[in-house]
Design an enzyme around this catalytic site. Structure first.
Site, mmCIF file in Angstrom:
data_model
loop_
_atom_site.group_PDB
_atom_site.id
_atom_site.type_symbol
_atom_site.label_atom_id
_atom_site.label_comp_id
_atom_site.label_asym_id
_atom_site.label_seq_id
_atom_site.Cartn_x
_atom_site.Cartn_y
_atom_site.Cartn_z
ATOM 1 C CB SER A 113 -11.763 1.105 5.683
ATOM 2 O OG SER A 113 -10.924 1.690 6.620
ATOM 3 C CG HIS A 114 -13.925 3.321 8.985
ATOM 4 N ND1 HIS A 114 -13.384 3.583 7.745
ATOM 5 C CD2 HIS A 114 -14.970 4.136 9.121
ATOM 6 C CE1 HIS A 114 -14.092 4.545 7.171
ATOM 7 N NE2 HIS A 114 -15.064 4.892 7.979
ATOM 8 C CG ASP A 277 -8.806 0.632 9.768
ATOM 9 O OD1 ASP A 277 -7.683 0.110 9.691
ATOM 10 O OD2 ASP A 277 -9.339 1.249 8.820
ATOM 11 C CG ASP A 279 -8.412 -1.004 5.597
ATOM 12 O OD1 ASP A 279 -8.747 -0.455 6.662
ATOM 13 O OD2 ASP A 279 -8.125 -0.358 4.574
ATOM 14 C CG ASP A 281 -6.177 1.968 6.227
ATOM 15 O OD1 ASP A 281 -6.995 1.758 7.145
ATOM 16 O OD2 ASP A 281 -6.508 2.388 5.093
ATOM 17 N NE ARG A 282 -10.073 4.968 9.144
ATOM 18 C CZ ARG A 282 -11.120 5.760 9.196
ATOM 19 N NH1 ARG A 282 -11.653 6.077 10.363
ATOM 20 N NH2 ARG A 282 -11.660 6.236 8.095
ATOM 21 C CE LYS A 376 -6.633 5.611 6.708
ATOM 22 N NZ LYS A 376 -7.255 5.761 5.369
#
Ligand code: VG1
Ligand code: CO
Length: 543
Positions: A113-114, A277, A279, A281-282, A376
């Protein structure tokens, strides 16, 4: 078929955190490390023979190697078919979309992710169930238990699958279909939002900038924002995904998305800015020289949801993670729908969404989403905002100000202390818990403590209980201080302090959040003894 059964030994540290297993790349590169975890997944999910799996990742360093290993292990473990994104790419929400659309048995998503990527950066893996959402805690605990006793794994001896073009291949007895990672997702977005209205907003001179942060959403944003919606070429910046995210930290907040922030606060700023982000999702939403706090964003989407075609029937309910501000609760109250408070992490929203109890979900950590998938979804939030702006024909800032005037403002900030010695961070948490009795009813300046506890959640659908989800100190006026240890970091411990104060008085709504929260911040530092216990004067990141 050349299936090999390989002897292995357990690694003791394969416990999934808030969102899957995340470790430094060299940890994943240890012989058998990835394989052990993948076999533990397969041994836990009991997929029937010939089941279909979705597979993809955010393209970070080691994504390609990992995809090949997982394909060969899936073939050796009796899967009938794997849908894999071209180049091994699927954003997290797109993976969720693919699982649901093609009704696969589940999916494996490769992402940290982030967290930064590259040879010394982070890598991650998680399993999503047939609803498209992250496996529940019950499943992740089974995976962890298996990982502690594993003695063999199964893998096919075969050449790598060519992933760079779409097409169909066989791997042993298993089919591999390499799919376009963008099209199914883009189609879903078109079904939810008023693309014609957004297209005419953009054609009318409304300027946007989307920072893909050299992460997975670049191709998705190019296709949807520039090609399908007609945003000017160059509206999407840092659009080419790189294995190390260009050396950056692919986290869309005011600190790490500084390039976008400079553009949106500079001269000739665009009307709307957004970032996502690693991946995808943010999301972070900006207006012209204006930042939308993620907690407010959830409340605003809820209050304006019926402006988007996909939500015109209204919302069944809203869910937010415990540390997320109560701004959404006020909207839920006004709409007369339920609002659920869950532990941090998207896996806790799945049951509520599946049961039809909620339509929108959100977290303070730049995460919003809905029942359209079970993750998300960064670009979805951006499109939702653009749909609302197109319908209301107002600036982002005036939409938010009007919202505050109607509902009051929940001032909000999060302080992150990253890379702390684990013992010191745990010491802070323990100290707080040891002092619950003393804190109860205590007075600090204008704030008096209503109650404090260690948050525990009982899932209203399956009755499962999740304890130890963060220390809450709640004041009589609804203000809150929350302390939590992160479950996604890979170095030492990260302590998060979440601060929230409600303000009904419109004349104070323009205040800077740090000013409005100054007194609460002082109280948080005082009662936690954070500085003396950790030796940190300042947080690493303030959002
Ligand atoms: C963080 C966030 C949490 C989010 C999780 C995964 O977890 O606080 O809200 O769900 O990251 O997001 P933690 O345990 O570090 O606080 V993502 O976009 O990293 O998959
Ligand atoms: Co993410």
């Amino acid at each position: 078929m050349d299936i090999r059964t390989v002897n292995t030994q357990p690694f003791p540290d394969q416990k999934p955190g808030t969102s899957g297993l995340r470790k430094k790349v060299p940890a994943f590169q240890q012989p058998h490390y990835l394989e052990n975890f993948v076999q533990s997944i397969f041994d836990s999910i009991a997929a029937p023979q010939n089941a279909t799996l979705a597979l993809g990742g955010d393209g970070r360093y080691y994504n390609r190697e990992a995809i090949q290993i997982i394909l060969k292990m899936a073939a050796a473990n009796g899967f009938g078919k794997v849908l894999v994104g071209q180049g091994g790419i699927l954003s997290t929400p797109a993976a969720s979309c693919v699982i649901r659309k093609y009704q696969t048995y589940g999916g494996i998503i490769l992402s940290a992710s982030h967290n930064p990527g590259g040879p010394d950066g982070d890598f991650g893996i998680k399993y999503n169930s047939s609803n498209g959402g992250p496996a529940t805690e019950t499943v992740t605990e089974t995976i962890f238990a298996k990982s502690k006793t594993i003695s063999t794994y199964r893998i096919l001896d075969a050449a790598d699958v060519a992933l760079d073009a779409t097409g169909n291949f066989t791997l042993g007895d298993m089919q591999v279909e390499v799919i376009d990672p963008v099209s199914d997702y883009a189609e879903l977005m078109e079904s939810l939002f008023d693309f014609a209205a957004i297209r005419s907003l953009l054609a009318g001179g409304f300027r946007i900038k989307f920072d893909a942060m050299h992460a997975v959403n670049g191709p998705y944003a190019k296709e949807i924002l520039e090609r399908r919606l007609g945003a000017a070429t160059g509206s999407v910046i840092n659009a080419v995904p790189l294995e190390d995210f260009g050396g950056g930290h692919p986290d869309p907040n005011l600190t790490y998305a500084h390039e976008l922030v400079e553009i949106c606060y500079g001269e000739n700023a665009p009307d709307f800015g957004a970032a996502s982000d690693g991946d995808g999702d943010r999301n972070m939403i900006l207006g012209k020289r204006f930042f939308v706090t993620p907690s407010d964003s959830l409340a605003l989407l809820a209050a304006n949801a019926t402006l988007a075609p996909g939500y015109k029937q209204g919302l069944a309910g809203i869910a937010r993670s415990m540390p997320t501000s109560a701004a959404a609760d006020r909207v839920a109250q006004a709409l007369n729908i339920p609002c659920y408070e869950t532990p941090t992490g998207w896996k806790f929203f799945g049951n509520l969404l599946d049961a039809g109890k909620v339509t929108l979900c959100g977290e303070e950590s730049f995460g919003t989403g809905s029942s359209h998938v079970r993750e998300k979804d960064g670009l979805w939030a951006v499109l939702f905002w653009l749909n609302i702006v197109a319908a209301r024909k107002q600036s982002v800032e005036s939409i938010v100000s009007e919202h505050w005037a109607k509902y009051g403002r929940n001032f909000y900030s999060r302080y992150d202390y990253e890379g702390l010695p684990t013992e010191a961070a745990q010491g802070v948490m323990q100290h707080l818990k040891d002092n619950f009795a003393k804190l109860d009813g205590a007075q600090f300046g204008k704030y008096s403590v209503k109650f404090c506890d260690d948050f525990s959640y009982t899932d209203p659908v399956d009755g499962s209980v999740s304890k130890g989800q963060g220390v809450r100190i709640i004041f009589t006026d609804g203000s809150r201080i929350i302390f939590r240890l992160s479950g996604t970091g890979t170095e030492g411990a990260t302590l998060r302090v979440y601060l929230e104060a409600y303000e009904a008085d419109v004349s104070r709504h323009h205040l800077d959040a740090q000013v409005a929260l100054a007194e609460l911040i002082g109280i948080a530092l005082q009662i936690s003894e954070l500085k003396s216990r950790t030796g940190r004067e300042q947080p690493t990141v303030i959002t």
